[in-house]
Design a protein around this motif. Structure first.
Motif, PDB file in Angstrom:
ATOM      1  N   GLU A 156      16.206   2.423 -17.120  1.00 54.98           N
ATOM      2  CA  GLU A 156      17.065   1.249 -17.009  1.00 54.98           C
ATOM      3  C   GLU A 156      16.504   0.262 -15.983  1.00 54.98           C
ATOM      4  OE1 GLU A 156      19.576   0.478 -18.814  1.00 54.98           O
ATOM      5  OE2 GLU A 156      20.623  -1.107 -17.704  1.00 54.98           O
ATOM      6  N   LEU A 157      15.898   0.796 -14.921  1.00 59.42           N
ATOM      7  CA  LEU A 157      15.452  -0.078 -13.828  1.00 59.42           C
ATOM      8  C   LEU A 157      14.382  -1.063 -14.267  1.00 59.42           C
ATOM      9  CD1 LEU A 157      15.977  -0.631 -10.851  1.00 59.42           C
ATOM     10  CD2 LEU A 157      14.215   1.026 -10.288  1.00 59.42           C
ATOM     11  N   GLU A 168      10.196  -4.231  -5.647  1.00 58.19           N
ATOM     12  CA  GLU A 168      11.070  -3.085  -5.414  1.00 58.19           C
ATOM     13  C   GLU A 168      11.256  -2.267  -6.697  1.00 58.19           C
ATOM     14  OE1 GLU A 168      14.961  -4.027  -3.903  1.00 58.19           O
ATOM     15  OE2 GLU A 168      15.211  -1.991  -3.111  1.00 58.19           O
ATOM     16  N   ALA A 169      11.438  -2.949  -7.823  1.00 57.94           N
ATOM     17  CA  ALA A 169      11.635  -2.221  -9.086  1.00 57.94           C
ATOM     18  C   ALA A 169      10.394  -1.397  -9.433  1.00 57.94           C
ATOM     19  CB  ALA A 169      11.954  -3.206 -10.204  1.00 57.94           C
ATOM     20  N   GLU A 186      10.153 -10.219  -4.873  1.00 57.38           N
ATOM     21  CA  GLU A 186      10.675  -9.093  -4.100  1.00 57.38           C
ATOM     22  C   GLU A 186      11.419  -8.114  -5.013  1.00 57.38           C
ATOM     23  OE1 GLU A 186      12.400 -10.597  -0.548  1.00 57.38           O
ATOM     24  OE2 GLU A 186      12.353  -8.633   0.463  1.00 57.38           O
ATOM     25  N   ARG A 187      12.174  -8.627  -5.976  1.00 59.38           N
ATOM     26  CA  ARG A 187      12.880  -7.744  -6.917  1.00 59.38           C
ATOM     27  C   ARG A 187      11.874  -6.978  -7.782  1.00 59.38           C
ATOM     28  NH1 ARG A 187      15.656 -11.280 -10.388  1.00 59.38           N
ATOM     29  NH2 ARG A 187      14.358 -10.552 -12.118  1.00 59.38           N
ATOM     30  N   LYS A 225      14.581  -3.072 -16.463  1.00 61.30           N
ATOM     31  CA  LYS A 225      15.257  -4.341 -16.766  1.00 61.30           C
ATOM     32  C   LYS A 225      15.314  -5.286 -15.552  1.00 61.30           C
ATOM     33  CE  LYS A 225      19.127  -4.266 -18.966  1.00 61.30           C
ATOM     34  NZ  LYS A 225      20.517  -3.740 -19.081  1.00 61.30           N
ATOM     35  N   ALA A 226      14.992  -4.790 -14.371  1.00 60.37           N
ATOM     36  CA  ALA A 226      14.909  -5.678 -13.205  1.00 60.37           C
ATOM     37  C   ALA A 226      13.674  -6.577 -13.277  1.00 60.37           C
ATOM     38  CB  ALA A 226      14.884  -4.853 -11.916  1.00 60.37           C
ATOM     39  N   VAL A 258      16.106  10.768 -12.561  1.00 58.60           N
ATOM     40  CA  VAL A 258      15.158  11.800 -12.978  1.00 58.60           C
ATOM     41  C   VAL A 258      15.881  13.000 -13.593  1.00 58.60           C
ATOM     42  CG1 VAL A 258      13.549  13.521 -12.068  1.00 58.60           C
ATOM     43  CG2 VAL A 258      13.303  11.109 -11.434  1.00 58.60           C
ATOM     44  N   VAL A 271      10.000   1.673  -7.063  1.00 55.80           N
ATOM     45  CA  VAL A 271      10.950   2.748  -7.346  1.00 55.80           C
ATOM     46  C   VAL A 271      10.628   3.405  -8.693  1.00 55.80           C
ATOM     47  CG1 VAL A 271      13.387   3.314  -7.708  1.00 55.80           C
ATOM     48  CG2 VAL A 271      12.725   1.744  -5.872  1.00 55.80           C
ATOM     49  N   ALA A 315      16.569  -3.110  -6.306  1.00 59.16           N
ATOM     50  CA  ALA A 315      16.264  -4.274  -7.160  1.00 59.16           C
ATOM     51  C   ALA A 315      17.498  -4.827  -7.867  1.00 59.16           C
ATOM     52  CB  ALA A 315      15.167  -3.898  -8.166  1.00 59.16           C
ATOM     53  N   HIS A 321       0.840  -1.205   0.000  1.00 57.15           N
ATOM     54  CA  HIS A 321       0.000   0.000   0.000  1.00 57.15           C
ATOM     55  C   HIS A 321       0.872   1.251   0.000  1.00 57.15           C
ATOM     56  CE1 HIS A 321      -4.202  -1.214   1.657  1.00 57.15           C
ATOM     57  NE2 HIS A 321      -3.653  -2.282   1.151  1.00 57.15           N
ATOM     58  N   HIS A 341      21.704   3.869  -9.089  1.00 57.28           N
ATOM     59  CA  HIS A 341      20.440   4.076  -9.826  1.00 57.28           C
ATOM     60  C   HIS A 341      19.472   4.899  -8.985  1.00 57.28           C
ATOM     61  CE1 HIS A 341      20.113   0.695 -13.044  1.00 57.28           C
ATOM     62  NE2 HIS A 341      21.382   0.875 -12.799  1.00 57.28           N
ATOM     63  N   GLN A 351       9.963   7.321  -9.346  1.00 56.12           N
ATOM     64  CA  GLN A 351      10.680   8.096 -10.360  1.00 56.12           C
ATOM     65  C   GLN A 351       9.701   8.810 -11.292  1.00 56.12           C
ATOM     66  OE1 GLN A 351      14.744   5.350 -10.443  1.00 56.12           O
ATOM     67  NE2 GLN A 351      13.485   5.417 -12.269  1.00 56.12           N
ATOM     68  N   PRO A 384      16.728   7.460  -7.565  1.00 52.81           N
ATOM     69  CA  PRO A 384      15.672   8.213  -8.238  1.00 52.81           C
ATOM     70  C   PRO A 384      16.121   9.609  -8.669  1.00 52.81           C
ATOM     71  CG  PRO A 384      14.748   7.003  -6.398  1.00 52.81           C
ATOM     72  CD  PRO A 384      16.250   6.813  -6.332  1.00 52.81           C
ATOM     73  N   GLY A 396      17.754   8.428 -17.402  1.00 52.87           N
ATOM     74  CA  GLY A 396      16.791   7.414 -16.962  1.00 52.87           C
ATOM     75  C   GLY A 396      17.442   6.194 -16.370  1.00 52.87           C
ATOM     76  N   HIS A 397      18.728   6.289 -16.070  1.00 49.52           N
ATOM     77  CA  HIS A 397      19.482   5.115 -15.658  1.00 49.52           C
ATOM     78  C   HIS A 397      20.208   5.377 -14.329  1.00 49.52           C
ATOM     79  CE1 HIS A 397      22.580   1.832 -17.058  1.00 49.52           C
ATOM     80  NE2 HIS A 397      22.517   1.905 -15.768  1.00 49.52           N
ATOM     81  N   ASN A 449      20.948   6.594 -22.687  1.00 50.47           N
ATOM     82  CA  ASN A 449      21.192   5.215 -22.268  1.00 50.47           C
ATOM     83  C   ASN A 449      21.340   4.324 -23.502  1.00 50.47           C
ATOM     84  OD1 ASN A 449      21.507   3.128 -20.455  1.00 50.47           O
ATOM     85  ND2 ASN A 449      19.314   2.861 -20.059  1.00 50.47           N
TER      86      ASN A 449
END
Lengths: 221, 221, 221, 221
Positions: C132-133, C204-205, C200-201, C135-136, D115, C208, D41, C109, D109, C212, D111, D186-187, D154
């Protein structure tokens, strides 16, 4: 510093227990500020008065999150900065000399303080009113008071800067309560108190008030 | 308080274990709020009901992050504030007197609560609707309900303020669910519950709802 | 559940070590999310698949920061929610039934997820590209892909909601990569993975990435 | 790597203590960045030079908050990436080859970095001026300097990207101080220093400067 072999007057000798107490208070204040994210990348400096003639002061360039007693220098109030002292030592000593009631000075580089100082430099001060938290400042009794935090342009010549600050401190502003602190634009906050505990309360109150002012501006936008 | 030597009725004697439980709950709630950054610079105060006549309450001016049982006072519900009690004690006692079902009251100064209260004072309340998290409030069953958190202008005369709050609490508003809490503009949040655990859940839910309302306003801007 | 005394087929018996591993993974994921501030006021729920027929699932109304194995229920995938199960159990079971490759489902939440879902509900999805993130996420190989996270209106009838979600999951969208998760507007994020570590990955990705997206919108405003 | 059985020249043999020191510095930097929320992540990668020919480098896909020495690879500077090396290894090796004075490279990485890079890609760089904190960068003496952090689009082809970065690094810009770092849009951020401690100070200073720039833009809006 063997005073017997000198024709000059002996320098004041601080009480060992007073030195240890002041050094411990410097270490505690620096570590606490580091945990809050207010002294990034070895920035900030912290001092606590030992007695009328001497203060304990963080040395230059140390990570405040790893501060130890070895990183704290003993600095006479009326002498030039000792070896390894921070470049901002004159800003501390100027206040200790002019105002004997000050017992501790903490300087932080928090994002909120840096941004408020940069954003409001043209106005010369940030005025705080209507917040209950301003009552955490020793001289404030009500949220209806207006508290003024002066803002100075940053300057690498800290001795000249200390003089400008002393001049303005000596000229009270009618109708406002002078905050126990000032801002350097794009740089950060100096806050002080009669004791280390009071300086820490003032520092925290001002930092949170700055954060609230930033958030209210966005909310009301 | 030797009742034998007095012609007045003996004050109620609270059960020792009930006192210890309430004091421990006050300490836990205060420390938890300090870790969240909701009680900066010794702000905030916390109380838990011991029994019908007595509450445990934080004393004035203590850092909630270092709260110990020695910082918790025993305060009769129907008496004036005891020595060292917070200036905001009347706000706690008024609620305990008017509403016997309240078992704990937690007051925080978080930036989000301070800013929402200051930004929406003219509207007299913040209305919360459409958030799943509002179901964490005991009286709310659906995200479709509208929850109203009243906002009051701050006042250093806390006895007068307590009366204004009691008046408004006595007038339910049609079509909305009354939140277990209210805001003081530029000051913070009072939240309560039947137990300390419920008050803590209500406090956390309201604080996060305020943060979400601030963030949505920026996103939708 | 003594199968000997019943004429019905014995329920599947899960391996004790697989149960313990799944329960431990649920506890770890819940506590980790609580530390991040993503499950305020007892919100959120967490499940890990034990085997084809059974999952381990947090019970209703527990503070995830204090989660213990006693707070984790064993729930058959094809049966109605067991006693004390969360009201959102149908949302977990629907996914486990439809997609045997899913090994863990985590529901948070967080403010960022709640705000993005509320702010973009009218668009029906949030599309993520250029980060890029992303890609996680297991199915994403480049920041140039467009990842779609569906957004559903919140509904207290979680069985009906589970059906709407299953329908939309069954209809792939051309030109975008389906995220391992979806948003409920004003409510939060469901994220999943083949294992607890992958879920979990992914969680988190996505959290975040949402933060962003919020920050970039403000910066570009 | 038994050099005796080979007709090729023996590879350089790094001093065991230098290896252990570099590996420990990689683990410490990764864990510290994870605590700050800068490597979500499993993102980010960290390297420290062992000697002229060899560096220690995090392997691909590991959670930096749980980094151990087993997750650190030994990578020759002039060889292709070893097994399990991160896809971004060429970005590290290109810098180590071109600039012998670089002792550590940390890639995050966060935020804020993601950004700022995305928001200012069209300008090709972010210019930093007027902040005291920029003095935490080794080559900066005053808040009046202008520090330039280049921004690159990127690219999943990290070898090609490394070449574009090397080209631009070789062309100094008049009137600005080159930052010890660059952004990928963005990375995230690559930051470096002569030692691991300096790289960590540069990383923290740049991350906080980015956060201040974001906050000032909102405040001044």
């Amino acid at each position: 510093m063997n005073a017997l072999s000198s024709v000059q007057p002996a320098p004041p000798v601080s009480d060992a227990s007073a030195v240890a107490t002041a050094v411990a208070a410097v270490v505690a204040a620096g570590r606490s500020a580091a945990l809050r994210g207010w002294v990034p990348a070895t920035s900030g400096n912290f001092s606590v008065r030992i007695d009328a003639e001497t203060v304990a002061l963080t040395r230059s360039g140390v990570d405040k999150g790893r501060l130890t007693p070895d990183d704290v220098l003993i600095q006479p109030v009326d002498a030039p900065p000792v070896a390894r002292a921070s470049a901002e030592t004159p800003l501390h000593l100027g206040l200790y000399r002019a105002r004997p009631e000050i017992g501790a000075i903490f300087h932080t580089h928090s994002p909120a303080a840096s941004v408020i100082g940069a954003g409001l430099l043209a106005e010369g001060a940030v005025r705080i009113s209507g917040w209950e938290l301003q009552k955490a400042l020793a001289s404030v009794r009500t949220h209806e008071a207006t508290v003024e935090v002066p803002i100075f342009a940053n300057d690498q010549d800290t001795a000249a800067l200390a003089e400008r600050i002393a001049e303005r401190q000596a000229q009270p502003v009618a109708g406002v309560v002078a905050a126990p602190g000032y801002l350097l634009a794009g740089h950060g906050l100096y806050a002080w108190g009669a004791t280390a505990a009071e300086a820490e309360r003032h520092l925290e109150a001002l930092e949170v008030l700055f954060a609230q002012i930033l958030a209210l501006k966005q909310f009301a936008a």
